[in-house]
Design a protein around this motif. Structure first.
Motif, PDB file in Angstrom:
ATOM      1  N   GLU A  85     -12.374  65.989  30.403  1.00 20.27           N
ATOM      2  CA  GLU A  85     -13.570  65.008  30.771  1.00 20.27           C
ATOM      3  C   GLU A  85     -13.977  65.500  32.115  1.00 20.27           C
ATOM      4  OE1 GLU A  85     -16.523  63.896  29.617  1.00 20.27           O
ATOM      5  OE2 GLU A  85     -15.213  63.318  27.810  1.00 20.27           O
ATOM      6  N   ALA A  86     -15.264  65.479  32.376  1.00 19.49           N
ATOM      7  CA  ALA A  86     -15.840  65.931  33.706  1.00 19.49           C
ATOM      8  C   ALA A  86     -16.833  64.837  33.915  1.00 19.49           C
ATOM      9  CB  ALA A  86     -16.612  67.139  33.735  1.00 19.49           C
ATOM     10  N   LEU A  87     -16.717  63.908  35.089  1.00 18.79           N
ATOM     11  CA  LEU A  87     -17.614  63.071  35.501  1.00 18.79           C
ATOM     12  C   LEU A  87     -18.480  63.197  36.657  1.00 18.79           C
ATOM     13  CD1 LEU A  87     -15.448  59.885  34.711  1.00 18.79           C
ATOM     14  CD2 LEU A  87     -16.729  61.062  33.293  1.00 18.79           C
ATOM     15  N   GLY A  88     -18.582  64.501  37.026  1.00 19.92           N
ATOM     16  CA  GLY A  88     -19.364  64.710  38.029  1.00 19.92           C
ATOM     17  C   GLY A  88     -19.199  64.098  39.279  1.00 19.92           C
ATOM     18  N   SER A  89     -20.236  63.614  39.875  1.00 22.58           N
ATOM     19  CA  SER A  89     -20.332  62.688  41.170  1.00 22.58           C
ATOM     20  C   SER A  89     -20.287  61.202  40.774  1.00 22.58           C
ATOM     21  CB  SER A  89     -21.264  63.322  41.936  1.00 22.58           C
ATOM     22  OG  SER A  89     -22.729  63.027  41.375  1.00 22.58           O
TER      23      SER A  89
END
Length: 217
Positions: A85-89
């Motif tokens: 999972e990628a949560l960016g900034s």
């Protein structure tokens, strides 16, 4: 927006298109209110550590490097991880430590199901990211690595003036490593080569090259 004392001394640094403002003597409630009122505004990063608030306005070089580095991690994850999972900034805060930051980007390879259910991140309850991607072209005076270490981020990929460095957490401190713990077949040198190629190749050709090289590993 909450007021900051006019007596606060400002330090502004202008390097390679990024502008950085340091505000010492800021309380946690003031930082939180400023950050909350800013909302999802793009183009800036807030970093807070024990009374010092750094506000960074991001330039195009920073954003291009950040995007390219994120695409490298995305491509590795898509090809080598069972799930991620990628949560960016996403804003990360620990009030008990008086620390808060927004990574350039962050990834989860463990606790993925838990992270997908989260509506608002709270590092006092939720696990920290497994990997943070960081671009530093400002030489700013506020070092963000101790913040990442304080909340327990196990690995950081940092682009420092075009050079990739991999940091892994051991105890309370980061040590430099030549290979990622999440992608042990990939070295810092290889990531640097991929990042350099992003400046000269058309984007689709560049991504195909990375995918082909990953398949050949």
């Amino acid at each position: 927006m909450a007021a900051v004392s006019t007596a606060t001394q400002l330090e502004t640094i202008q390097v390679t298109g990024n502008q950085v403002v340091q505000l010492p003597g800021v309380s946690w409630p003031t930082y939180k209110q400023l950050d909350d009122e800013r909302g999802e505004q793009s183009g800036t990063r807030f970093t807070f550590s024990e009374g010092v608030l750094q506000i960074m306005a991001l330039g195009p070089d920073h954003e291009r490097l950040s995007y390219s580095l994120v695409r490298i991690v995305d491509t590795l994850s898509e090809n080598l991880m069972p799930d991620f999972e990628a949560l960016g900034s996403t804003t990360m805060r620990r009030e008990d430590l008086e620390k808060g930051f927004e990574p350039d980007s962050c990834f989860y390879f463990t606790n993925v199901a838990e992270i997908r259910a989260i509506k608002k991140m709270n590092l006092e309850v939720n696990p920290p990211p497994d990997l943070i991607v960081e671009v530093d072209i400002t030489n700013s005076s506020l070092n963000r690595l101790p913040l990442f270490a304080a909340v327990g981020v196990p690995e950081v990929w940092r682009c420092e003036n075009g050079i990739i460095k991999i940091y892994q957490l051991h105890g309370e401190l980061y040590d430099e490593a030549t290979h990622s713990r999440w992608f042990p077949m990939v070295s810092d040198t290889k990531v640097g080569e991929w990042l350099a190629a992003s400046w000269r190749l058309p984007r689709p050709e560049w991504l195909r090259m990375i995918r082909d090289e990953i398949k050949a590993i």
